[in-house]
Write a protein that holds these residues in place. Structure first.
Motif, short mmCIF file in Angstrom:
data_model
loop_
_atom_site.label_atom_id
_atom_site.label_comp_id
_atom_site.label_asym_id
_atom_site.label_seq_id
_atom_site.Cartn_x
_atom_site.Cartn_y
_atom_site.Cartn_z
N GLN A 29 0.81 -1.22 0.00
CA GLN A 29 0.00 0.00 0.00
C GLN A 29 0.85 1.27 0.00
N PRO A 42 0.41 3.34 -8.19
CA PRO A 42 -0.01 2.49 -9.30
C PRO A 42 1.17 2.24 -10.24
N ASN A 60 6.93 6.45 -5.43
CA ASN A 60 6.84 6.84 -4.02
C ASN A 60 8.13 6.50 -3.29
N GLY A 100 -2.69 8.87 -7.39
CA GLY A 100 -3.16 7.50 -7.53
C GLY A 100 -2.84 6.62 -6.34
N THR A 101 -1.97 7.09 -5.45
CA THR A 101 -1.64 6.31 -4.25
C THR A 101 -2.81 6.36 -3.27
N ARG A 102 -3.16 5.21 -2.71
CA ARG A 102 -4.26 5.13 -1.74
C ARG A 102 -3.74 5.45 -0.34
N ILE A 103 -4.14 6.61 0.17
CA ILE A 103 -3.60 7.01 1.49
C ILE A 103 -4.69 7.26 2.53
N ASP A 104 -5.96 7.17 2.15
CA ASP A 104 -7.02 7.51 3.10
C ASP A 104 -6.99 6.62 4.35
N ASP A 105 -6.65 5.35 4.17
CA ASP A 105 -6.59 4.44 5.32
C ASP A 105 -5.16 3.96 5.56
N LEU A 106 -4.17 4.80 5.19
CA LEU A 106 -2.78 4.37 5.25
C LEU A 106 -2.32 4.05 6.67
#
Length: 464
Positions: free
Chosen positions: A254, A258, A301, A335-341
């Protein structure tokens, strides 16, 4: 007059000394936004320095108060033709601490000093020099067009960028109609290199991640207790090693962006990251496998350990510490998923046997960039090459972070950043400077861009 005349007028402002006199006057304002005692200076820079400069260009301007009261804004506008393109231009007049006494040869950070190709002074690179170049280029185009620009222009200058732009988003949202435009052109940060004109389309985001291990109060003798008491520093090191390995490669899925698209790879194919002699050399065998240095820096990243502590490293005791902590930072692309990082990292560490580590997040800022299909990108790149004779390095985003999301997301604008500094400029440090050679080229580039904007009968994508 012609495009070449506008470019020549812009460059002549440097050669005649006019530009440097103007910059020296602006550097003299001690606009340290982190210093609460400078609030009057922040306002004076807008009221006494920039408002007259905009008035001379036939702009209407006004100071806008910030919701928090920390730092004011200047909003300026010039309207010529409702059907012509409208550009919004951004800059900031605040600077970091002057660091008086730490500069080479006792230089005064609040005055410009020319030494060879360099002009020293706080704000020369970040950002007074850069927005001064853009103002000078507008002046040159206006002169060449007989008092007209050929397009509509708006400016927003903030005085709180160095304290993370706390009110920029709110102010822009409240002035959405007033700031309506067809695109943003702004200048901040460094070029790819001193000799390569650069166009970047947005910025990476950032997220600080705090890891804390708190096992017990106090420290205990390492001889009497070693081997039977868990060491929080050892635990912390092991935990970090499950997130990023010893070569800087991300291990947790995570944390990764992408997969790189062929379009991004194509734009970066001719981009070379080549530090100069006074910049650090690139580390060998570091970072994600299979990527070029440009792809690692601008399209991937990174997770960096910013600080780590346990015990007293300057005067260590022969004792097992009771606590350890680290601050990490994820720099991430769109595009990186960070909301629940944070929750994901917590679950990851728990699954690897580290349930005792407390995970928290702070200082989160967004990643954003202009869509690669925007016609403004090719237009700007072609204009820069026509002026400079060099192909512009087109980067998907700046390696660091800027408040680009305010313009791309809140205002919905295509964003084009044309930086006028270079990686070795020492911004945020003693000896901040600009290069005269880059400044002269940048004055011409911006005059060319603004001239070309004035040649459009209507904005790109509207009737073209």
């Amino acid at each position: 007059m012609t495009r070449n005349d506008a470019i020549a007028h812009a460059r002549e402002q440097l050669r005649s000394g006019e530009f440097l006199r103007e910059l020296d006057r602006r550097v003299a304002y001690k606009t340290e936004s982190q210093n609460a005692a400078r609030s009057d200076v922040l306002r004076a820079y807008l009221e006494d320095e920039l408002k007259p400069a905009f008035a001379a260009l036939d702009f209407d301007s006004r100071v806008v108060e910030s919701p928090s009261g920390k730092s004011p804004f200047l909003v300026a506008s010039h309207r010529e033709d409702a059907s012509a393109p409208t550009v919004l231009i951004y800059g900031h007049g605040d600077v970091v601490d002057g660091m008086v006494g730490a500069w080479r040869d006792g230089l005064n950070p609040w005055a410009t000093t020319q030494v060879g190709n360099r002009v020293y002074g706080r704000g020369t690179a970040d950002n007074k020099g850069q927005h001064s170049i853009n103002l000078a280029a507008l002046r040159a185009v206006r002169q060449a067009r007989g008092g007209k620009l050929g397009f509509n222009a708006k400016f927003i200058i903030e005085m709180g960028e160095e304290i993370a732009s706390p009110d920029l988003g709110k102010v822009c949202a409240s002035l959405r109609d007033e700031l309506k435009a067809d695109l943003l052109i702004a200048s901040d940060g460094p070029r790819l290199s001193a000799d390569r004109p650069t166009l970047f389309l947005g910025c990476r985001g950032g997220y600080r991640i705090h890891l804390d291990v708190n096992l017990r109060e106090g420290a205990h003798h390492s001889g009497n207790w070693g081997g039977v008491l868990a060491n929080p520093a050892t635990i912390l090191a092991g935990a970090i090693a499950t997130l990023v390995d010893g070569r800087g490669r991300l291990l947790m899925e995570q944390l990764k962006p992408p997969r790189l698209s062929n379009q991004i790879r194509q734009w970066l194919a001719d981009v070379k990251v080549e530090p100069t002699a006074d910049e650090p050399a690139l580390s060998e065998n570091w970072g994600e496998d299979g990527l070029s240095a440009a792809e690692r820096l601008y399209a991937w990243n990174t997770l960096e350990v910013l600080a780590i502590s346990a015990g007293n490293v300057d005067n260590p005791a022969n004792a097992i510490p009771g606590r350890a902590r680290a601050v990490l930072q994820l720099r991430f692309v769109v595009g990186t998923r960070i909301d629940d990082l944070i929750e994901a990292i917590r679950a990851h560490l728990h699954g690897h046997g580290f349930p005792m580590i407390e995970v928290s997040g702070a200082q989160r800022f967004a990643a954003s960039r202009t869509d690669f299909d925007s016609p403004w990108i090719r237009w700007a790149a072609d204009s820069i090459q026509k002026t400079s004779g060099k192909p512009a390095a087109v980067l998907p985003n700046f390696g660091g972070s800027l408040p680009n999301d305010v313009f791309s997301d809140t205002l919905g604008l295509p964003t084009l950043w044309v930086p006028h500094s270079y990686p070795g400029c020492s911004q945020h440090a003693p000896d901040e400077h600009i290069l005269l050679s880059v400044t002269e080229e940048a004055l011409g580039i911006m005059a060319g861009l603004f001239w070309d904007l004035g040649e459009m009968p209507r904005p790109l994508g509207k009737g073209h």
